[in-house]
Write an enzyme that holds these catalytic residues in place. Structure first.
Site, mmCIF file in Angstrom:
data_model
loop_
_atom_site.group_PDB
_atom_site.id
_atom_site.type_symbol
_atom_site.label_atom_id
_atom_site.label_comp_id
_atom_site.label_asym_id
_atom_site.label_seq_id
_atom_site.Cartn_x
_atom_site.Cartn_y
_atom_site.Cartn_z
ATOM 1 N N HIS A 44 0.848 -1.197 0.000
ATOM 2 C CA HIS A 44 0.000 0.000 0.000
ATOM 3 C C HIS A 44 0.884 1.247 0.000
ATOM 4 O O HIS A 44 1.963 1.254 0.600
ATOM 5 C CB HIS A 44 -0.914 -0.018 1.230
ATOM 6 C CG HIS A 44 -1.980 1.021 1.164
ATOM 7 N ND1 HIS A 44 -1.739 2.343 1.490
ATOM 8 C CD2 HIS A 44 -3.264 0.943 0.786
ATOM 9 C CE1 HIS A 44 -2.865 3.022 1.311
ATOM 10 N NE2 HIS A 44 -3.795 2.206 0.891
ATOM 11 N N SER A 82 -10.585 7.222 -2.671
ATOM 12 C CA SER A 82 -11.838 7.969 -2.537
ATOM 13 C C SER A 82 -12.987 7.342 -3.322
ATOM 14 O O SER A 82 -13.818 8.053 -3.878
ATOM 15 C CB SER A 82 -11.639 9.443 -2.935
ATOM 16 O OG SER A 82 -10.688 10.059 -2.071
HETATM 17 P P1 13P Z 1 -9.793 6.074 0.700
HETATM 18 O O1 13P Z 1 -10.931 5.247 0.150
HETATM 19 O O2 13P Z 1 -10.037 6.540 2.096
HETATM 20 O O3 13P Z 1 -9.369 7.144 -0.244
HETATM 21 O O4 13P Z 1 -8.542 5.052 0.829
HETATM 22 C C1 13P Z 1 -8.224 4.265 -0.249
HETATM 23 C C2 13P Z 1 -7.192 3.291 0.160
HETATM 24 O O5 13P Z 1 -6.075 3.665 0.480
HETATM 25 C C3 13P Z 1 -7.557 1.870 0.191
HETATM 26 O O6 13P Z 1 -6.443 1.054 0.349
#
Ligand code: 13P
Length: 251
Positions: A95, A213
């Protein structure tokens, strides 16, 4: 036809009690089956709490990281065998927050992914460019390097269990989603790279999730694009209703 996957990355949120409550709320909201695969990835401390609650449900368990060795002197790390024992099916790897804050590199991503596969986990390998890289016209180059290095030397018979998540760093937690067109372009690029690395059949079967998002309001449009096979959800996965609404939008 690829079966869609909607996975919640809870990041460093939810105590064991809160995790149990959220899982129960998700299962109640789901009310039975779903046409897509679903996973939740709580923090390590809550995995053992959540695992029995998910037994016999359509929701699978995932971890947010995994080490490349089976055991050893690696303080603070958790191995794939340990995750399998708890009941994990998936492990998120590489990630951008791990790359940014914890020194994760394409080489460690690769080692983790191969170890996950060896242990029988399905790795969800994350790639994505920063805002500076996108503005600098480097998106394709950056993503290609992450895919080629992060997924180097995957044994041919294990490719079918690999999942990739395209998460543009500038879209994570910012409320600024990639447009369906922007995401589709990168997803198609990733599929072309996989076709070169592992052949057309593997590439056609490989699931590529979008993350950044993703919300109930934009999920359907994103996931209706031909190469977007689901979502890796952060903020919207922390609430049962919005998570399940995204699951429904994948249908
Ligand atoms: P958000 O959906 O909060 O933008 O995070 C995405 C994410 O990093 C999933 O691994």
């Amino acid at each position: 036809m690829r079966k869609k996957l909607v996975a919640g990355n809870w990041k460093m949120h939810k105590t064991r009690k809160e995790a149990a409550d959220l899982v129960c709320a998700i299962l109640a909201e789901l009310g039975g089956g779903s046409s897509c695969d679903i996973a939740v990835c709580p923090p390590f401390t809550a995995l053992d709490t959540v695992a029995p609650l998910l037994k016999g449900t359509p929701v699978a368990l995932g971890a947010q990281n995994v080490h490349w060795e089976v055991h050893g002197a690696f303080t603070g790390e958790i191995s794939a065998v340990m995750l399998k024992e708890i009941g994990c099916v998936y492990a998120i790897i590489g990630h951008s927050e791990r790359r940014q804050y914890f020194g994760e590199t394409d080489q460690t991503v690769n080692a983790r992914a191969r170890a996950a596969l060896t242990a029988g986990l399905l790795p969800i390998v994350c790639v994505g460019e920063t805002l500076a890289q996108r503005d600098g016209g480097e998106t394709e180059k950056v993503v290609e390097a992450q895919v080629r290095r992060g997924l180097a030397d995957i044994p041919a018979d294990q490719w079918s269990r690999v999942v990739i998540a395209y998460e543009p760093v500038w879209a994570i937690g910012t409320g600024r989603t990639a447009t369906p067109q922007q995401a589709q372009e990168v997803h198609a690029l990733i599929r072309r790279i996989i076709a070169e690395m592992a052949g057309a059949t593997v590439a056609q079967g490989l699931r590529i999730l979008y993350g950044g998002s993703m919300k109930p309001a934009n999920a359907r449009e994103l996931m209706s694009r031909p190469d977007i096979d689901g979502g890796l959800i952060g903020g919207a996965a922390l609430e049962a209703k919005s998570f399940v609404d995204i699951v429904r939008a994948s249908a």
